[in-house]
Write a protein that holds these residues in place. Structure first.
Motif, PDB file in Angstrom:
ATOM      1  N   GLN A  90       0.848  -1.185   0.000  1.00 17.44           N
ATOM      2  CA  GLN A  90       0.000   0.000   0.000  1.00 17.44           C
ATOM      3  C   GLN A  90       0.883   1.234   0.000  1.00 17.44           C
ATOM      4  O   GLN A  90       1.971   1.247   0.561  1.00 17.44           O
ATOM      5  CB  GLN A  90      -0.912   0.010   1.233  1.00 17.44           C
ATOM      6  N   GLU A 145       0.979   5.502   3.001  1.00 17.35           N
ATOM      7  CA  GLU A 145      -0.449   5.801   2.907  1.00 17.35           C
ATOM      8  C   GLU A 145      -0.956   5.930   1.478  1.00 17.35           C
ATOM      9  O   GLU A 145      -2.035   5.435   1.156  1.00 17.35           O
ATOM     10  CB  GLU A 145      -0.749   7.099   3.669  1.00 17.35           C
ATOM     11  N   ARG A 146      -0.199   6.584   0.592  1.00 20.32           N
ATOM     12  CA  ARG A 146      -0.690   6.775  -0.771  1.00 20.32           C
ATOM     13  C   ARG A 146       0.472   6.807  -1.755  1.00 20.32           C
ATOM     14  O   ARG A 146       1.592   7.168  -1.392  1.00 20.32           O
ATOM     15  CB  ARG A 146      -1.523   8.054  -0.884  1.00 20.32           C
ATOM     16  N   TYR A 147       0.150   6.429  -3.009  1.00 25.65           N
ATOM     17  CA  TYR A 147       1.174   6.423  -4.048  1.00 25.65           C
ATOM     18  C   TYR A 147       1.424   7.861  -4.512  1.00 25.65           C
ATOM     19  O   TYR A 147       0.484   8.621  -4.754  1.00 25.65           O
ATOM     20  CB  TYR A 147       0.752   5.567  -5.237  1.00 25.65           C
TER      21      TYR A 147
END
Length: 666
Positions: free
Chosen positions: A630, A647-649
């Motif tokens: 993730q 948390e985010r790409y």
């Protein structure tokens, strides 16, 4: 390094192969020594006798080979006269070997633990809990994660780097005095290669073993060796301490090897090439074996075998001797092929790829239900202008080859857009797509497996013409075959022969001619030089550059060799786990990389001047594309990871003239 009693001493070793009643002189008078704690690198082209020399030390030659002369002594013990029963007590205990391809060297039906335990049972008599504890400690010593699980795993369940480290654990299990490593990192990515080389140095420091390291990578030699021996046509032609070898190589063959290496300093000019072929092995040699390929050869070279001349530990087998002023000019010589300047970066794109995705379904159960997807390519965007080269680099399994096949519509594409010459390729099938295939072609990594062994070269080249309607008639197509062979530097009579009758470099030329047969504008080159020696690699790279200049070709050049990227490409895209993490001009990305992964990749590349470099060692193995992490896919291995990375790409951002997908650049 001062040597008293050599650990390994090879004197005048001669090995012949029986081939249809002829004696092939694979090794013809090799002499070298390895001291305790010393690393001796044995380098040279394929077929020069490096591996046969190593197998002779181990007494593991195939049935067709026989040792016809010479001596091999290990710690003063003559190995040539030992019976096989005694030799089995030597192998594994006093001398061990790491082979080039671990998948074919490991037993597929035994677990890793069972295979590492075998020499411990035979030579140390261990069993039970003591045996299990020793196997687990060896797996920990070679930095394999979760040793208890690896012990129960089979070879096919491990990555290439993990298999090679398991082989190292097996080789050093009984703490041998001598370790022979035969191209142990050739099939590995540079990041895994850096780990394996560092591990090998650590083991050598811990145990004091001698190391005979066989390779054709001069960057690895500069990083690993204390002394270097160069082989050519079955004999050693030069030997020297590492510093002297790289400062002033003496033999014309050695200097040509250096001049054949690609890199940024040689961009815009062709690489030096070694003309001709290695002499045949089936008859006694008269004169210097390199004479037919040496531009400084004279009558004496062809009539008299040069003697071995040595001073200060630097020896050479050449009539020019140790001074060799003329030989020093060999590196400066180069073919007369001229390369054109690339078109401007503002040229209209020939190929435009946007958000390309290739996902392969994972099916299980009796009814083969889809339970997940392997996200081999997960949103790749790139452009290639006419007459330019874009290099695509990254570790094995990152999706490079799948990108090339997806662009050419050779695998089902899950999503995205591929536009070629302004025409969208997605959704095209059958005859419509077939008519466009003449505009884009592919050259595969292994020409032997991609060429039909039952077809002549003429049939191979004509097959694509017939399928795509190129050539008005048979006579026109045969004329085109002759022109193509001349274009790639092969004689016209080559069209009547079969693939197995050619060398690796010649087969790759045939593969390039096949791609050119249908007059494409774009060629996907998938690792076209990875299996070739540096001298043959120079021929193929020069050929590709010359064809680009004359025909205006564009290349998508897939490779893990960053020196080739510096020489060939104007732009480079770095992939990690199905996505591009950094993209831009070669002079920006490879000189001052921005993404932590690109930084680690470049730091791990062996160079001829390894001093002063800090290798960024990445933790663990690349994650599976079936279960990507993730957030940023690189964060589990990134030394600069932050909470947001989990948390985010990250989105791609413009950073100093290149595009980077990293949270370090908000």
């Amino acid at each position: 390094m001062t040597m008293t009693v050599p650990l390994l001493e090879i004197q005048d070793l001669r090995v012949h192969f029986n081939a249809a009643g002829r004696a092939l002189r694979a090794v013809d008078g090799v002499s070298l020594t390895v001291a305790p704690g010393e690393t001796v690198a044995l380098v040279g082209e394929s077929g020069c006798g490096k591996s046969v020399t190593a197998l002779s030390v181990m007494r593991l030659l195939p049935p067709a080979a026989r040792i016809v002369g010479g001596s091999v002594r290990l710690d003063g013990t003559e190995l040539m006269g030992l019976p096989e029963v005694a030799m089995r007590r030597v192998r594994g205990a006093r001398v061990a070997m790491i082979f080039q391809e671990p998948m074919t060297s490991l037993n597929p039906v035994l677990t890793i633990g069972q295979q590492i335990a075998e020499p411990l049972v035979r030579h140390k008599g261990l069993s039970g809990a003591a045996l299990s504890a020793r196997v687990q400690s060896l797996l920990e010593a070679v930095n394999l994660p979760d040793p208890a699980r690896i012990m129960r795993a089979y070879p096919h369940q491990l990555s290439g780097g993990m298999k090679q480290r398991a082989m190292m654990a097996m080789a050093v299990a009984c703490e041998p005095r001598l370790l022979i490593a035969d191209e142990p990192t050739t099939a590995l990515d540079v990041t895994i290669q850096a780990q394996v080389l560092a591990l090998m140095r650590d083991l050598q420091r811990t145990t004091g073993m001698g190391l005979l390291f066989i390779t054709h990578d001069l960057g690895v030699v500069a990083q690993m060796a204390d002394r270097v021996a160069v082989m050519y046509a079955g004999e050693v032609v030069e030997s020297a301490p590492r510093e002297a070898f790289f400062r002033a190589p003496r033999h014309p063959y050695t200097r040509k090897l250096f001049a054949s290496l690609p890199g940024r300093s040689r961009r815009g000019e062709p690489l030096a090439m070694i003309p001709g072929m290695v002499p045949t092995l089936d008859r006694p040699r008269v004169g210097c074996r390199f004479a037919t390929r040496c531009e400084f050869a004279w009558d004496r070279c062809r009539a008299e075998t040069p003697a071995w001349v040595e001073a200060g530990g630097h020896g050479v087998r050449c009539h020019l001797g140790l001074a060799g002023p003329a030989a020093q000019q060999a590196a400066a010589s180069a073919p007369t092929v001229q390369t054109a300047a690339p078109p401007s970066a503002e040229a209209r794109p020939l190929l435009t790829v946007r958000d390309l995705k290739v996902h392969f379904p994972i099916r299980r159960g009796v009814f083969q239900r889809t339970v997940g997807y392997v996200r081999a390519v997960d949103g790749v965007s790139l452009d290639i202008a006419s007459g330019r080269t874009l290099a695509l680099v990254g570790e094995s399994g990152c999706g490079k080859t799948t990108v090339g096949k997806g662009i050419l519509q050779l695998v089902p594409v899950t999503g995205g857009s591929v536009s070629f010459e302004g025409r969208e390729l997605m959704g095209l099938h059958g005859a419509v797509l077939r008519r466009l295939r003449s505009r884009f072609q592919i050259v595969f990594q292994d020409p032997f497996s991609s060429l039909n062994p039952r077809m002549t070269v003429a049939d191979i080249l004509e097959e694509g013409m017939l399928a795509l309607g190129v050539g008005a008639n048979a006579a026109a197509r045969q004329g085109e075959v002759d022109r193509l062979l001349a274009a790639v530097g092969l004689p016209a009579d080559a069209k009547l022969r079969y693939p197995h009758e050619f060398s690796g470099g010649q087969r790759q030329r045939i593969a390039i001619a096949r791609a050119l047969a249908v007059q494409p504008r774009l060629i996907v080159c998938d690792e076209p030089t990875s299996a070739l020696d540096v001298s043959v690699q120079a021929q193929i790279l020069n050929l590709l550059l010359d064809l680009q200049q004359r025909l205006g070709l564009s290349y998508l050049f897939i490779t893990h060799n960053l020196a080739v990227v510096e020489f060939m490409a104007q732009e480079v895209a770095v992939m990690y786990l199905g996505r591009i993490v950094e993209k831009g001009a070669v002079d920006r990305v490879l000189v001052a990389p921005a993404h932590p992964y690109t930084q680690a990749l470049l730091s791990a590349v062996p160079t001829l001047e390894p001093t002063g470099r800090t290798v960024i060692r990445l933790a663990g193995e690349p994650p599976s594309p079936a279960r990507p992490p993730q957030g940023c896919h690189f964060h589990p291995r990134c030394p600069q990871a932050m909470p947001v990375c989990r948390e985010r790409y990250p989105e791609q951002r413009e950073v100093d003239g290149r595009k980077v997908a990293c949270h370090l650049y908000p």
